[in-house]
Design an enzyme around this catalytic site. Structure first.
Site, PDB file in Angstrom:
ATOM      1  CE  LYS A  13     -34.964  16.878 -23.109  1.00  0.00           C
ATOM      2  NZ  LYS A  13     -34.360  18.302 -23.347  1.00  0.00           N
ATOM      3  NE  ARG A  88     -29.720  16.341 -19.596  1.00  0.00           N
ATOM      4  CZ  ARG A  88     -30.692  16.802 -19.444  1.00  0.00           C
ATOM      5  NH1 ARG A  88     -31.582  16.145 -18.946  1.00  0.00           N
ATOM      6  NH2 ARG A  88     -31.146  18.010 -19.449  1.00  0.00           N
ATOM      7  NE  ARG A 127     -36.656  26.534 -19.250  1.00  0.00           N
ATOM      8  CZ  ARG A 127     -36.272  25.363 -19.669  1.00  0.00           C
ATOM      9  NH1 ARG A 127     -36.909  24.836 -20.711  1.00  0.00           N
ATOM     10  NH2 ARG A 127     -35.247  24.878 -19.117  1.00  0.00           N
ATOM     11  NE  ARG A 160     -34.665  25.169 -14.871  1.00  0.00           N
ATOM     12  CZ  ARG A 160     -34.814  24.042 -15.599  1.00  0.00           C
ATOM     13  NH1 ARG A 160     -36.119  23.457 -16.002  1.00  0.00           N
ATOM     14  NH2 ARG A 160     -33.982  23.208 -16.410  1.00  0.00           N
ATOM     15  NE  ARG A 171     -29.873  23.523 -19.153  1.00  0.00           N
ATOM     16  CZ  ARG A 171     -30.868  23.999 -19.182  1.00  0.00           C
ATOM     17  NH1 ARG A 171     -31.180  25.425 -19.170  1.00  0.00           N
ATOM     18  NH2 ARG A 171     -31.947  23.397 -19.388  1.00  0.00           N
TER      19      ARG A 171
HETATM   20  P1  AMP Z   1     -33.682  19.350 -17.657  1.00  0.00           P
HETATM   21  O1  AMP Z   1     -34.562  19.908 -16.663  1.00  0.00           O
HETATM   22  O2  AMP Z   1     -33.886  18.187 -17.912  1.00  0.00           O
HETATM   23  O3  AMP Z   1     -32.887  20.314 -18.415  1.00  0.00           O
HETATM   24  O4  AMP Z   1     -32.414  19.275 -16.380  1.00  0.00           O
HETATM   25  C1  AMP Z   1     -31.858  20.259 -15.349  1.00  0.00           C
HETATM   26  C2  AMP Z   1     -30.611  19.699 -15.094  1.00  0.00           C
HETATM   27  O5  AMP Z   1     -30.682  18.400 -13.934  1.00  0.00           O
HETATM   28  C3  AMP Z   1     -29.414  19.240 -16.202  1.00  0.00           C
HETATM   29  O6  AMP Z   1     -29.003  20.493 -16.453  1.00  0.00           O
HETATM   30  C4  AMP Z   1     -28.551  18.335 -15.375  1.00  0.00           C
HETATM   31  O7  AMP Z   1     -27.773  19.087 -14.431  1.00  0.00           O
HETATM   32  C5  AMP Z   1     -29.668  17.697 -14.365  1.00  0.00           C
HETATM   33  N1  AMP Z   1     -30.002  16.348 -15.141  1.00  0.00           N
HETATM   34  C6  AMP Z   1     -31.160  16.047 -15.444  1.00  0.00           C
HETATM   35  N2  AMP Z   1     -31.164  14.928 -16.165  1.00  0.00           N
HETATM   36  C7  AMP Z   1     -30.030  14.257 -16.152  1.00  0.00           C
HETATM   37  C8  AMP Z   1     -29.460  13.311 -16.575  1.00  0.00           C
HETATM   38  N3  AMP Z   1     -30.153  12.281 -17.265  1.00  0.00           N
HETATM   39  N4  AMP Z   1     -28.044  13.188 -16.453  1.00  0.00           N
HETATM   40  C9  AMP Z   1     -27.240  14.233 -15.810  1.00  0.00           C
HETATM   41  N5  AMP Z   1     -27.770  15.168 -15.377  1.00  0.00           N
HETATM   42  C10 AMP Z   1     -29.171  15.347 -15.391  1.00  0.00           C
END
Ligand code: AMP
Length: 214
Positions: A13, A88, A127, A160, A171
């Site tokens: 994404k 989400r 990654r 990460r 996740r």
């Molecule tokens: P991402 O980079 O989008 O995979 O986000 C990394 C982490 O941030 C996720 O695993 C969640 O812990 C947190 N996070 C990001 N966006 C959201 C969201 N919309 N709702 C809840 N947690 C989020």
């Protein structure tokens, strides 16, 4: 164009959003990036979010909804935006819908990026992320020229915490239980378009543009 990129972790994404930023000239709003920035800056928000993020769990809805509502008020969102990683959960989607109704700016499209779990695990576990700049690498698909060093800025590459095996499993589980229901939510609203997320970046961009404009 006001749109959401919906998809499991590792669907690409973030990268796809950057292609759409270039094509449409509208900003990408990534809640993950905003949270990571807060974490790096050690803000109270970042400190609160860290324990959830490290485990691969979702940060509470109220926290991310607050972040997005504030961000959408900024002037660069006037022509549209790409929401990446938000909403989400169904409550997040409902809060977004209410906020957009208040602003009289409904969503145009939701793209659901489809990638099988086995492929996601391979993508996520390899990654590597730069500590200094937003450039991403992959040990197999996009290795840096010098191992552990960012090609773009010379910064240190790291894995990460949420790209470690146990967090990845969490996740994906969280995606299937909490986020995948949004596919039905937006299908019912008539604005969801499914996009195959496997293939060359240029091919995926073509598919996304067709889904948005078709
Ligand atoms: P991402 O980079 O989008 O995979 O986000 C990394 C982490 O941030 C996720 O695993 C969640 O812990 C947190 N996070 C990001 N966006 C959201 C969201 N919309 N709702 C809840 N947690 C989020």
């Amino acid at each position: 164009m006001r749109m959401i990129l919906l998809g499991p972790p590792g669907a690409g994404k973030g990268t796809q959003a950057k292609d759409l930023v270039n094509k449409y000239g509208i900003p990408q709003i990534s809640t993950g990036d905003i949270l990571r920035k807060n974490l790096a800056d050690k803000t109270p928000l970042g400190i609160e979010a860290k324990s959830y993020m490290d485990k691969g769990a979702l940060v509470p809805d109220s926290v991310v909804v607050g972040i997005v509502k504030e961000r959408l008020k900024e002037s660069d969102c006037a022509k549209g935006y790409i929401l990446d990683g938000f909403p989400r959960t169904v409550p997040q989607a409902e809060a977004l819908e209410a906020a957009l109704a208040d602003m009289n700016t409904p969503l145009d499209k939701v793209l659901s990026i489809e990638v099988a779990d086995s492929e996601l695990i391979e993508r996520l576990s390899g990654r590597r992320t730069c500590r200094n700049c937003p450039t991403g690498f992959h040990v197999k698909f996009k290795p840096s020229k010098v191992e552990g060093v960012c090609d773009a800025c010379g910064g240190e590459l790291y894995q990460r915490d949420d790209d470690q095996a146990e967090a990845i499993a969490n996740r994906l589980k969280t995606y299937h239980s909490s986020t995948a229901p949004l596919i039905e939510y937006y299908t019912k609203k008539g604005i969801l378009r499914a996009v195959n997320g496997v293939g060359d970046m240029s091919v995926i961009l073509d598919r996304m543009v067709k889904a948005l404009e078709g």
